[in-house]
Write a protein that holds these residues in place. Structure first.
Motif, PDB file in Angstrom:
ATOM      1  N   MET A 162       0.808  -1.222  -0.046  1.00 25.19           N
ATOM      2  CA  MET A 162      -0.017  -0.049  -0.107  1.00 25.19           C
ATOM      3  C   MET A 162       1.050   1.449   0.032  1.00 25.19           C
ATOM      4  SD  MET A 162      -3.085   1.024   2.585  1.00 25.19           S
ATOM      5  CE  MET A 162      -3.945  -0.651   2.491  1.00 25.19           C
ATOM      6  N   THR A 163       0.736   2.052  -0.945  1.00 24.28           N
ATOM      7  CA  THR A 163       1.305   3.510  -1.186  1.00 24.28           C
ATOM      8  C   THR A 163       1.016   4.381  -0.076  1.00 24.28           C
ATOM      9  OG1 THR A 163       0.224   3.745  -2.936  1.00 24.28           O
ATOM     10  CG2 THR A 163       2.531   2.976  -3.312  1.00 24.28           C
ATOM     11  N   ALA A 164       1.555   5.228   0.539  1.00 28.07           N
ATOM     12  CA  ALA A 164       1.284   6.173   1.542  1.00 28.07           C
ATOM     13  C   ALA A 164       0.727   7.433   0.540  1.00 28.07           C
ATOM     14  CB  ALA A 164       2.247   6.866   2.119  1.00 28.07           C
ATOM     15  N   LEU A 165      -0.140   8.149   1.148  1.00 25.24           N
ATOM     16  CA  LEU A 165      -0.798   9.345   0.274  1.00 25.24           C
ATOM     17  C   LEU A 165       0.316  10.433   0.365  1.00 25.24           C
ATOM     18  CD1 LEU A 165      -4.405   9.631   1.261  1.00 25.24           C
ATOM     19  CD2 LEU A 165      -3.494   8.502  -0.533  1.00 25.24           C
ATOM     20  N   SER A 166       0.452  11.089  -0.718  1.00 28.10           N
ATOM     21  CA  SER A 166       1.221  12.427  -0.648  1.00 28.10           C
ATOM     22  C   SER A 166       0.534  13.395  -0.081  1.00 28.10           C
ATOM     23  CB  SER A 166       1.491  12.752  -2.186  1.00 28.10           C
ATOM     24  OG  SER A 166       0.033  13.218  -2.795  1.00 28.10           O
ATOM     25  N   ASN A 167       1.251  14.370   0.642  1.00 33.48           N
ATOM     26  CA  ASN A 167       0.657  15.643   1.178  1.00 33.48           C
ATOM     27  C   ASN A 167      -0.564  16.192   0.333  1.00 33.48           C
ATOM     28  OD1 ASN A 167       2.233  15.071   3.185  1.00 33.48           O
ATOM     29  ND2 ASN A 167       3.786  16.831   2.836  1.00 33.48           N
ATOM     30  N   ALA A 168      -0.266  16.356  -0.811  1.00 33.35           N
ATOM     31  CA  ALA A 168      -1.104  16.954  -1.686  1.00 33.35           C
ATOM     32  C   ALA A 168      -2.554  16.067  -1.942  1.00 33.35           C
ATOM     33  CB  ALA A 168      -0.870  17.136  -3.183  1.00 33.35           C
ATOM     34  N   GLN A 169      -2.496  14.662  -1.888  1.00 32.92           N
ATOM     35  CA  GLN A 169      -3.490  13.717  -1.916  1.00 32.92           C
ATOM     36  C   GLN A 169      -4.210  14.026  -0.604  1.00 32.92           C
ATOM     37  OE1 GLN A 169      -1.652  10.234  -3.038  1.00 32.92           O
ATOM     38  NE2 GLN A 169      -2.224  10.443  -5.151  1.00 32.92           N
ATOM     39  N   LEU A 204      -6.207  16.927  -0.489  1.00 30.73           N
ATOM     40  CA  LEU A 204      -7.433  16.962  -1.230  1.00 30.73           C
ATOM     41  C   LEU A 204      -8.537  16.178  -0.554  1.00 30.73           C
ATOM     42  CD1 LEU A 204      -9.028  17.565  -4.041  1.00 30.73           C
ATOM     43  CD2 LEU A 204      -7.940  15.241  -4.699  1.00 30.73           C
ATOM     44  N   ILE A 205      -8.094  14.920  -0.058  1.00 33.70           N
ATOM     45  CA  ILE A 205      -9.221  14.308   0.773  1.00 33.70           C
ATOM     46  C   ILE A 205      -9.772  14.982   1.847  1.00 33.70           C
ATOM     47  CG2 ILE A 205      -9.417  12.080   2.257  1.00 33.70           C
ATOM     48  CD1 ILE A 205      -7.571  10.813   0.163  1.00 33.70           C
ATOM     49  N   ALA A 206      -8.877  15.587   2.462  1.00 34.22           N
ATOM     50  CA  ALA A 206      -9.623  16.450   3.868  1.00 34.22           C
ATOM     51  C   ALA A 206     -10.522  17.411   3.007  1.00 34.22           C
ATOM     52  CB  ALA A 206      -8.352  17.037   4.456  1.00 34.22           C
ATOM     53  N   GLN A 207     -10.147  18.297   2.056  1.00 33.39           N
ATOM     54  CA  GLN A 207     -11.142  19.254   1.459  1.00 33.39           C
ATOM     55  C   GLN A 207     -12.197  18.374   0.844  1.00 33.39           C
ATOM     56  OE1 GLN A 207      -9.227  21.256  -2.034  1.00 33.39           O
ATOM     57  NE2 GLN A 207     -10.987  22.662  -2.243  1.00 33.39           N
ATOM     58  N   LEU A 208     -12.316  17.320   0.092  1.00 30.19           N
ATOM     59  CA  LEU A 208     -13.444  16.525  -0.352  1.00 30.19           C
ATOM     60  C   LEU A 208     -14.301  16.136   0.924  1.00 30.19           C
ATOM     61  CD1 LEU A 208     -11.711  14.259  -3.004  1.00 30.19           C
ATOM     62  CD2 LEU A 208     -12.974  16.402  -3.170  1.00 30.19           C
ATOM     63  N   ARG A 209     -13.685  15.976   2.088  1.00 27.64           N
ATOM     64  CA  ARG A 209     -14.567  15.348   3.249  1.00 27.64           C
ATOM     65  C   ARG A 209     -15.352  16.435   3.821  1.00 27.64           C
ATOM     66  NH1 ARG A 209     -10.579  10.805   5.219  1.00 27.64           N
ATOM     67  NH2 ARG A 209     -11.681   9.193   4.446  1.00 27.64           N
ATOM     68  N   GLN A 268     -22.414  19.997  -4.288  1.00 37.55           N
ATOM     69  CA  GLN A 268     -21.218  19.354  -3.898  1.00 37.55           C
ATOM     70  C   GLN A 268     -20.547  18.575  -4.860  1.00 37.55           C
ATOM     71  OE1 GLN A 268     -22.190  16.249  -0.836  1.00 37.55           O
ATOM     72  NE2 GLN A 268     -23.286  17.782   0.688  1.00 37.55           N
ATOM     73  N   VAL A 269     -21.227  18.098  -5.969  1.00 35.79           N
ATOM     74  CA  VAL A 269     -20.538  17.946  -7.109  1.00 35.79           C
ATOM     75  C   VAL A 269     -19.658  18.872  -7.672  1.00 35.79           C
ATOM     76  CG1 VAL A 269     -20.804  16.714  -9.634  1.00 35.79           C
ATOM     77  CG2 VAL A 269     -22.214  16.044  -7.710  1.00 35.79           C
ATOM     78  N   ALA A 270     -20.168  20.101  -7.842  1.00 32.59           N
ATOM     79  CA  ALA A 270     -19.545  20.969  -8.362  1.00 32.59           C
ATOM     80  C   ALA A 270     -17.971  21.404  -7.586  1.00 32.59           C
ATOM     81  CB  ALA A 270     -20.125  22.532  -8.406  1.00 32.59           C
ATOM     82  N   ALA A 271     -18.242  21.568  -6.377  1.00 33.69           N
ATOM     83  CA  ALA A 271     -17.029  21.876  -5.427  1.00 33.69           C
ATOM     84  C   ALA A 271     -15.914  20.618  -5.562  1.00 33.69           C
ATOM     85  CB  ALA A 271     -17.466  22.006  -3.946  1.00 33.69           C
ATOM     86  N   VAL A 272     -16.555  19.337  -5.649  1.00 33.48           N
ATOM     87  CA  VAL A 272     -15.512  18.479  -5.551  1.00 33.48           C
ATOM     88  C   VAL A 272     -14.704  18.439  -7.173  1.00 33.48           C
ATOM     89  CG1 VAL A 272     -15.378  15.776  -6.217  1.00 33.48           C
ATOM     90  CG2 VAL A 272     -16.659  16.548  -4.368  1.00 33.48           C
ATOM     91  N   VAL A 273     -15.629  18.688  -8.257  1.00 28.57           N
ATOM     92  CA  VAL A 273     -14.858  18.838  -9.465  1.00 28.57           C
ATOM     93  C   VAL A 273     -13.768  19.951  -9.561  1.00 28.57           C
ATOM     94  CG1 VAL A 273     -14.934  19.411 -11.945  1.00 28.57           C
ATOM     95  CG2 VAL A 273     -16.716  17.641 -10.717  1.00 28.57           C
ATOM     96  N   ALA A 327      -9.769  19.672  -9.930  1.00 27.82           N
ATOM     97  CA  ALA A 327      -9.430  20.357 -11.053  1.00 27.82           C
ATOM     98  C   ALA A 327      -8.128  21.054 -10.590  1.00 27.82           C
ATOM     99  CB  ALA A 327     -10.238  21.243 -11.898  1.00 27.82           C
ATOM    100  N   ALA A 328      -8.299  21.638  -9.374  1.00 27.68           N
ATOM    101  CA  ALA A 328      -6.936  22.620  -8.780  1.00 27.68           C
ATOM    102  C   ALA A 328      -5.817  21.386  -8.815  1.00 27.68           C
ATOM    103  CB  ALA A 328      -7.425  23.276  -7.568  1.00 27.68           C
ATOM    104  N   THR A 329      -5.990  20.388  -8.463  1.00 28.53           N
ATOM    105  CA  THR A 329      -4.953  19.544  -7.867  1.00 28.53           C
ATOM    106  C   THR A 329      -4.722  18.411  -9.224  1.00 28.53           C
ATOM    107  OG1 THR A 329      -6.399  18.006  -7.022  1.00 28.53           O
ATOM    108  CG2 THR A 329      -5.365  19.360  -5.623  1.00 28.53           C
ATOM    109  N   GLY A 330      -5.422  18.653 -10.450  1.00 25.48           N
ATOM    110  CA  GLY A 330      -4.931  17.731 -11.333  1.00 25.48           C
ATOM    111  C   GLY A 330      -5.617  16.265 -11.240  1.00 25.48           C
ATOM    112  N   THR A 331      -6.301  16.254 -10.323  1.00 28.91           N
ATOM    113  CA  THR A 331      -6.850  14.796  -9.954  1.00 28.91           C
ATOM    114  C   THR A 331      -8.076  14.409 -10.750  1.00 28.91           C
ATOM    115  OG1 THR A 331      -6.419  15.467  -7.582  1.00 28.91           O
ATOM    116  CG2 THR A 331      -7.677  13.320  -8.035  1.00 28.91           C
TER     117      THR A 331
END
Lengths: 482, 482
Positions: free
Chosen positions: B1-8, B11-16, B60-65, B69-73
């Motif tokens: 299992m690969t650890a998440l990068s700081n950016a990832q 992002l996950i914190a933001q999505l939550r 929420q969909v719009a905010a997720v996108v 987009a901001a992180t190139g995910t």
């Protein structure tokens, strides 16, 4: 008259090599009057073309586009030039070419077992209908200009007409396209397939794009079995609510047999009665609205008549119809349709008027008409409403006639903008469209930013730039010039 | 299992924050098994998601996108995850998020007088059908996965099913969309209009784009009156030519009443008989093909039965039907459909096989089947053809089973590519499509350049780049990665 630049002269020479001398008409070297191609149907705009080019096949169209792209010359595709929104004539600059598709008018193939017909873009709609009929089938697209308009123009503008309630707009009748792109490449997309999920729907992107994304050179269209019988009825209804109720009942009872459902206001019919008394408009004197219904039956005339009578009886029982007649003969049926189609001429005879081609969700039409009639009466006292249209599709021609005795020209000068804004604002409030079937063209291009979703507009701009980065194809139509 | 990068992790914190803690699932901090979102329906691919994100509304969909987009995910939209071409699961990189739409499952509005229903993308097809039925209407889209698939997925893939011959694909049933763009903007295009000619057809561009051009969050769909009766017949036909002839006759006699026309080959039915003898397949033993017909009538059962009997009599007179039964009860009708729907399971029980979902112009199907059957028999001796499908739409599931006694796995390993190429080349030669209703996804993305018109492909690439320049939305599906 401005002399041609060397580059323009060279381009014209090249176009003549491609299409033949006789098929490139210019102001300079012919005695031909180019007005038929330069002036729109309703004679509101008279542009000036660098040349009118009449290609004879798809390869010629592609070569013309390539020559124009190389010289940055913009192209206005044109079919029968019957459009109502100034989308098919050149601007006044004398730098655009009109690409007239009328020489490409062949029926390429009829495939009875596949229920399809493949025709070139310049095929006149009436000829397409006739080719279908000769093969024993129905091509259901039908509209006033069918003797002159071409299927390419119908596709370019996604034309509607009188049978949309059953068969849909031109879009729904098309299975495949052959298109020349802005780069002069040919997309061989003529398909007789009813299912094809191999990528983006470029067909529907081209349909209704008014020649701004590509040039349609041929199409494969759907055919339908001819109905065994087609009957027409005329009903008086006590209110627009009742008309909507009758529509629901007709959907339920006739199912897909319901092929026409037109509504006509009392004043609209009074104009027909006044200017064409010989047409003998039925039932209009004691009712605010009349409805024209058409029932197409795959079985027999007696079956259709039975169904119609059952429907109308039950509508009278429920009070949504106060009186009704069913045409006894084909002549009578045609007469009823002729009355409906005479409204436009009758109102023109009465004087100039402000026309609207709007759509509203059917359920909201009664409230829209009541509110907007009242609003207009308040804001522009004395106006007379010529309301009629394809209620089955939610499409109203909601036209505004000058007050009695007022000169039409003066009325338009003083009130057209105001009335348009009042009506379009109402349309937006009711979730409707400011152009139901006529398109955008040049006429409504500046209205779109006010009434169209901004995200949709941004996507439209992105698509246009992607497919036509030089903005060569019908520039300034659908989207404003950058 | 690969650890998440700081950016990832950020992002996950933001999505939550956007969707709520419970609605963002990751491998790191939940004990949840993400397989249901990571593995495709037919279990051919098991990807790895950075996170499964379950938005509750369009904002929420719009905010997720926007956050992605901001992180190139990149984002893989997913409905019921029942797709058949690997279009809705993440790749194996662990860097993509799955945007699961299933929480957005509300029926937003039913408009009876407008014959429309507005639902969110995550609404399960069966629930949409039920909502329509509760309001007294029919929503005609119907397919095997209807208990799990969502309308958003149906729209994204332009799903077909069993009633296309009358009502069209999902595309034809949709009037308006709400879409979140790749920039995280919301296009408010929910329209109940049957006519709207104010610009390019973005609705149909989104439909069938498999989530690569935008994320459908809600849709306004057409409703139809419920038929008064629906009858089913089963006919033995002596050849595929006769099946096509019967289809023409059925169109003529039943008109729009014809809502189903399925063809089934003898070997396909023999597998149902072998593995499900209790289903009692009728008439299959002495005929190469059977046809299942459905007649939906707006009038009455007796009228429908009468029409059916007249049709079948005339078909027997003309020799295109040798024997036929009409279901007497609803149970019998369901039983006939159940046999048709059991073919897929029966062939799976028989062993692995090579599936095709192709369409051909109806008129050319007899020649296609004869030629391609012969070609395969020559090139891959002993193969057994499990042919069946929606003949009314020209759509065949033209499946190739291993020779008797040969291990399916070994057969696929040695022959799948060869058989695909043989069949697809034939499809192209006959003007058909290599994906009639299942879409492109990842499975056929590399086939497209071989079988799709190059100009169309170039336009598709241009449109994708225009609307999703970062290639964030479902990258590598429909179009290959750049």
């Amino acid at each position: 008259m401005t002399a041609l630049s060397n580059a323009q002269a060279a381009l014209i020479a090249q176009l003549r090599q491609i299409c033949g001398l006789a098929n490139v008409l210019t102001h300079e070297d012919t005695i031909a009057d180019l007005s038929p191609w330069e002036q729109d149907w309703r004679k509101r705009v008279h542009g000036r073309a660098l040349a009118v080019v009449r290609p004879g096949d798809t390869a010629q169209v592609a070569a013309v586009v390539k020559a124009c792209a190389a010289t940055g010359t913009s192209i206005v595709p044109q079919g029968g030039n019957t459009g109502l929104v100034v989308g098919g004539v050149p601007d006044g600059s004398g730098t655009q070419i009109v690409l007239s598709m009328t020489r490409m008018n062949a029926v390429r193939a009829v495939d009875p077992a596949n229920l399809t017909i493949t025709v070139e873009a310049g095929c006149v709609l009436q000829n397409l209908q006739a080719a279908a009929e000769n093969a024993g089938f129905l091509f259901p697209l039908s509209l006033g200009a069918e003797g002159s308009c071409t299927i390419g123009g119908n596709l370019g503008t996604n034309a509607g007409g009188t049978q949309v309630v059953r068969y849909g707009n031109t879009r729904e009748l098309c299975l495949g396209l052959e298109v020349v792109t802005a780069q002069g490449e040919v997309w061989h997309g003529l398909s007789g397939l009813r299912k094809d999920n191999t990528g983006y729907d470029l067909r529907n992107l081209m349909i209704g794009s008014e020649g701004t994304l590509g040039i349609i050179t041929a199409a494969t269209m759907k055919l339908y079995p001819q109905p065994a019988a087609q009957l027409t009825a005329w009903a008086a209804v006590p209110s627009m609510e009742s008309a909507v109720q009758l529509l629901g009942l007709a959907h339920q009872r006739l199912g897909p047999g319901l092929t026409g459902f037109e509504v006509m206001g009392q004043f609209a019919l009074s104009l027909v009665d006044k200017h064409y008394p010989q047409l003998r408009v039925p039932l209009w004197k004691d009712t605010p609205w009349c409805v024209l219904l058409e029932n197409s039956d795959s079985e027999s005339e007696s079956h259709a008549r039975n169904q119609f009578e059952t429907l109308l009886e039950s509508a009278m029982d429920s009070g949504c119809v106060t009186d009704a007649v069913v045409a006894e003969t084909l002549t009578q049926a045609k007469g009823l349709w002729h009355i409906r189609e005479s409204i436009t001429l009758a109102q023109a005879t009465e004087g100039l008027n402000i026309k609207h081609d709007i759509s509203i969700p059917v359920s909201r039409i009664p409230a829209f008409v009541a509110e907007t009639d009242a609003l207009l009466a308040r804001e522009v006292p004395g106006v007379r409403m010529v309301d009629f249209g394809h209620l089955g599709d939610g499409n109203l021609h909601y036209n505004v006639q000058a007050p009695e005795g007022v000169d039409g020209k003066a009325f338009l000068r003083g009130n057209e903008d105001k009335v348009n804004t009042l009506v379009f604002d109402q349309v937006k409030r009711f979730g409707g469209s400011i152009s139901a079937e006529h398109g955008v063209g040049e006429q409504k291009v500046n209205k779109l930013p006010l009434y169209k979703d901004p995200t949709a507009l941004a996507m439209m701009r992105a698509v246009k730039k992607a497919l036509d980065p030089q903005n060569l194809l019908n520039p300034g139509r659908v989207l404003p010039l950058p």
